[in-house]
Design a protein around this motif. Structure first.
Motif, PDB file in Angstrom:
ATOM      1  N   PHE B 212       0.847  -1.198   0.000  1.00 33.72           N
ATOM      2  CA  PHE B 212       0.000   0.000   0.000  1.00 33.72           C
ATOM      3  C   PHE B 212       0.876   1.240   0.000  1.00 33.72           C
ATOM      4  O   PHE B 212       1.933   1.270   0.638  1.00 33.72           O
ATOM      5  CB  PHE B 212      -0.924  -0.011   1.222  1.00 33.72           C
ATOM      6  CG  PHE B 212      -1.865  -1.188   1.233  1.00 33.72           C
ATOM      7  CD1 PHE B 212      -1.453  -2.406   1.711  1.00 33.72           C
ATOM      8  CD2 PHE B 212      -3.139  -1.065   0.704  1.00 33.72           C
ATOM      9  CE1 PHE B 212      -2.299  -3.510   1.693  1.00 33.72           C
ATOM     10  CE2 PHE B 212      -3.998  -2.151   0.679  1.00 33.72           C
ATOM     11  CZ  PHE B 212      -3.578  -3.375   1.172  1.00 33.72           C
ATOM     12  N   LEU B 213       0.393   2.265  -0.696  1.00 36.73           N
ATOM     13  CA  LEU B 213       1.189   3.486  -0.855  1.00 36.73           C
ATOM     14  C   LEU B 213       0.251   4.687  -0.930  1.00 36.73           C
ATOM     15  O   LEU B 213      -0.748   4.648  -1.648  1.00 36.73           O
ATOM     16  CB  LEU B 213       1.997   3.350  -2.158  1.00 36.73           C
ATOM     17  CG  LEU B 213       2.735   4.563  -2.690  1.00 36.73           C
ATOM     18  CD1 LEU B 213       3.867   4.934  -1.752  1.00 36.73           C
ATOM     19  CD2 LEU B 213       3.291   4.269  -4.077  1.00 36.73           C
ATOM     20  N   ASP B 214       0.586   5.755  -0.173  1.00 38.55           N
ATOM     21  CA  ASP B 214      -0.099   7.041  -0.362  1.00 38.55           C
ATOM     22  C   ASP B 214       0.747   7.846  -1.325  1.00 38.55           C
ATOM     23  O   ASP B 214       1.939   8.067  -1.073  1.00 38.55           O
ATOM     24  CB  ASP B 214      -0.205   7.785   0.980  1.00 38.55           C
ATOM     25  CG  ASP B 214      -1.352   7.270   1.843  1.00 38.55           C
ATOM     26  OD1 ASP B 214      -1.405   7.627   3.033  1.00 38.55           O
ATOM     27  OD2 ASP B 214      -2.188   6.505   1.308  1.00 38.55           O
ATOM     28  N   LEU B 215       0.149   8.292  -2.450  1.00 35.90           N
ATOM     29  CA  LEU B 215       0.925   9.005  -3.466  1.00 35.90           C
ATOM     30  C   LEU B 215       0.527  10.482  -3.508  1.00 35.90           C
ATOM     31  O   LEU B 215      -0.615  10.818  -3.820  1.00 35.90           O
ATOM     32  CB  LEU B 215       0.673   8.364  -4.841  1.00 35.90           C
ATOM     33  CG  LEU B 215       1.564   8.899  -5.969  1.00 35.90           C
ATOM     34  CD1 LEU B 215       2.989   8.356  -5.810  1.00 35.90           C
ATOM     35  CD2 LEU B 215       0.994   8.512  -7.329  1.00 35.90           C
ATOM     36  N   PRO B 216       1.464  11.391  -3.199  1.00 34.81           N
ATOM     37  CA  PRO B 216       1.123  12.818  -3.307  1.00 34.81           C
ATOM     38  C   PRO B 216       1.036  13.221  -4.786  1.00 34.81           C
ATOM     39  O   PRO B 216       1.874  12.819  -5.590  1.00 34.81           O
ATOM     40  CB  PRO B 216       2.319  13.515  -2.627  1.00 34.81           C
ATOM     41  CG  PRO B 216       3.171  12.443  -2.037  1.00 34.81           C
ATOM     42  CD  PRO B 216       2.834  11.172  -2.727  1.00 34.81           C
ATOM     43  N   VAL B 217      -0.008  14.025  -5.115  1.00 33.98           N
ATOM     44  CA  VAL B 217      -0.149  14.542  -6.487  1.00 33.98           C
ATOM     45  C   VAL B 217      -0.496  16.026  -6.403  1.00 33.98           C
ATOM     46  O   VAL B 217      -1.023  16.499  -5.398  1.00 33.98           O
ATOM     47  CB  VAL B 217      -1.240  13.785  -7.288  1.00 33.98           C
ATOM     48  CG1 VAL B 217      -0.847  12.338  -7.505  1.00 33.98           C
ATOM     49  CG2 VAL B 217      -2.598  13.888  -6.602  1.00 33.98           C
ATOM     50  N   THR B 247      -8.229  13.483  -3.633  1.00 32.37           N
ATOM     51  CA  THR B 247      -7.618  12.786  -2.491  1.00 32.37           C
ATOM     52  C   THR B 247      -8.502  11.596  -2.134  1.00 32.37           C
ATOM     53  O   THR B 247      -9.716  11.748  -2.023  1.00 32.37           O
ATOM     54  CB  THR B 247      -7.523  13.726  -1.273  1.00 32.37           C
ATOM     55  OG1 THR B 247      -6.576  14.743  -1.573  1.00 32.37           O
ATOM     56  CG2 THR B 247      -7.075  12.975  -0.047  1.00 32.37           C
ATOM     57  N   GLY B 248      -7.897  10.442  -1.944  1.00 32.67           N
ATOM     58  CA  GLY B 248      -8.658   9.240  -1.589  1.00 32.67           C
ATOM     59  C   GLY B 248      -8.933   8.355  -2.770  1.00 32.67           C
ATOM     60  O   GLY B 248      -9.301   7.180  -2.595  1.00 32.67           O
ATOM     61  N   VAL B 271      -2.515   2.146  -4.720  1.00 27.33           N
ATOM     62  CA  VAL B 271      -2.040   3.527  -4.628  1.00 27.33           C
ATOM     63  C   VAL B 271      -3.219   4.421  -4.276  1.00 27.33           C
ATOM     64  O   VAL B 271      -4.226   4.432  -4.984  1.00 27.33           O
ATOM     65  CB  VAL B 271      -1.437   3.988  -5.970  1.00 27.33           C
ATOM     66  CG1 VAL B 271      -0.965   5.427  -5.865  1.00 27.33           C
ATOM     67  CG2 VAL B 271      -0.294   3.066  -6.368  1.00 27.33           C
ATOM     68  N   THR B 272      -3.107   5.164  -3.163  1.00 30.25           N
ATOM     69  CA  THR B 272      -4.160   6.108  -2.782  1.00 30.25           C
ATOM     70  C   THR B 272      -3.629   7.518  -3.017  1.00 30.25           C
ATOM     71  O   THR B 272      -2.570   7.889  -2.519  1.00 30.25           O
ATOM     72  CB  THR B 272      -4.516   5.935  -1.300  1.00 30.25           C
ATOM     73  OG1 THR B 272      -4.845   4.566  -1.061  1.00 30.25           O
ATOM     74  CG2 THR B 272      -5.707   6.810  -0.922  1.00 30.25           C
TER      75      THR B 272
END
Lengths: 106, 305
Positions: B212-217, B247-248, B271-272
């Motif tokens: 699992f990964l939180d990806l900043p955009v 986001t989410g 990827v979130t």
């Protein structure tokens, strides 16, 4: 020293012939011969033990030989450990004892 | 408390005979001295509990106690020593397992104390397998995911090259056959058992085969969509973000989680997206000040009261 009459008086729960059966199985080992058994304190405690196992702790008769065998092995080991401890106390120099304790993680 | 047999057995004053019997048996099973060798407290408790039971299970004695004619120990017979007491003294040899008492060196002792009591020199005697040895190893997150070989220096100077298979999980124990304690008299060596701990990763987390990964955009990437580069355990991959993401928003990259190993297929990378404003462009700020959208923006906190 107790006779079988003494025993039967103390242990009212014993059924007729039961104690003779236990002696035949070697679960109880009095001195002497059939008809002239002589029971020591330990034999009385042993009878108490067997009754406790069976009547209080629900160990069924078929399982009693196994349970007694395990207990006897356990106590064999404990007696030897006690003798070993005495032997070490009397023979081991103090520095050996410290090393032994350290090795055992004490 | 020692004087109140009801309290000792934990029953009410109006307990039935059956309730008393049940309570006694439960306590007797727990504290019986032969089930607790070496435990003085258990023996004492058992004596008290037995005495209490003797009093309360005899209707006449119980009645006399209830009437106040005898006290809690009124029924106490002269205490006989428990079996345990006899069994641990020399007299206990009467009931040695297998009949006659065996001295040190008998079959039950030989295997435990072979070198001391049989007086055999280290060189003689039957072959014996060496001890298993236990070690701990900490691995990096991605090394555990992808697999690696790790070098472990042992206290006795030996070096072990530990192969950590891909997908190794926290707490796994790896067994290295024959790398433990030396065998005796030509016996085989024991095994080295290595317990693996895994360090956390800065941005990946793991659940089984999935990562699992939180990806900043950026706000532009989220609104307009586009291609972004995403880190995965196996390296970077390109990913397409749909326009109007938020986001989410969750995206699934199949096969990009923990690699396949053994019977287990490769997992996925989830990827979130997280929209990050960063340093705000002055034009954007100016625009938003005067911005009157055709439809009023829905309040995102409406359900919070």
């Amino acid at each position: 020293m107790f006779t079988i009459e003494n025993i039967l008086l103390v242990f009212q729960e014993l059924q007729p012939g039961e104690l003779e059966r236990w002696i035949g199985n070697q679960w109880v080992r009095p001195e002497g011969k059939p008809g002239a058994w002589r029971f020591h304190d330990i034999d009385m405690a042993r009878i108490r033990l067997i009754l406790d196992l069976r009547d209080t702790m629900d160990v069924e008769e078929p399982a009693l030989p196994t349970v007694l065998s395990l207990l006897d092995q356990l106590y064999d080991m404990r007696r030897r450990m006690i003798r070993l401890n005495e032997a070490m106390e009397q023979t081991l120099p103090t520095e050996f004892r410290a090393a032994l304790r350290a090795h055992l993680g004490g | 408390m020692a004087d109140d047999p009801y309290k000792l057995l934990g029953v009410a004053k109006d307990a039935t005979a059956e309730e008393i019997r049940k309570a006694y048996r439960k306590l007797a099973k727990k504290h019986h001295p032969d089930l607790n060798p070496g435990n003085k407290a258990a023996e004492e408790t058992f004596k008290l509990v037995s005495a209490a039971n003797e009093l309360l299970s005899d209707p006449e004695k119980r009645a006399r106690y209830d009437r106040g004619e005898i006290d809690g120990s009124g029924a106490e017979k002269p205490q006989r020593q428990s079996y345990r007491h006899h069994a641990e003294s020399g007299a206990g040899a009467r009931y040695a397992h297998g009949g006659a008492e065996q001295e040190f060196g008998g079959e039950n002792f030989e295997d435990l104390f072979s070198t001391i009591f049989t007086g055999r020199a280290a060189g003689g005697g039957r072959p014996a397998r060496g001890q298993d040895e236990h070690y701990a190893l900490t691995a990096e997150f991605l090394d555990a995911v992808n697999g690696t070989t790790s070098r472990l220096s042992l206290p006795d100077g030996r070096i072990l090259d530990v192969k950590i298979p891909p997908g190794t999980e926290e707490g796994s124990v790896l067994r290295l056959r024959g790398r433990g304690g030396a065998g005796r008299n030509g016996g085989p060596a024991g095994d080295a058992l290595i317990e693996i701990s895994i360090l956390p990763h800065k941005f990946f987390t793991r659940d089984g085969q999935d990562i699992f990964l939180d990806l900043p955009v950026t706000i532009s990437e989220a609104v307009l969509g586009g291609k972004v580069t995403v880190p995965t355990p196996a390296g970077q991959v390109a990913m397409t973000i749909k326009p109007h993401s938020d986001t989410g928003t969750k995206l699934r990259l199949a096969g990009r989680g923990v690699p396949a190993h053994g019977k287990r297929p490769a997992g996925a990378l989830y990827v979130t997206l997280r929209v990050v404003l960063g340093t705000v462009d002055p034009e954007l700020e100016a625009f938003l000040k005067n911005w009157k959208p055709a439809e009023a923006q829905k309040n995102p906190r409406a359900e919070m009261g």
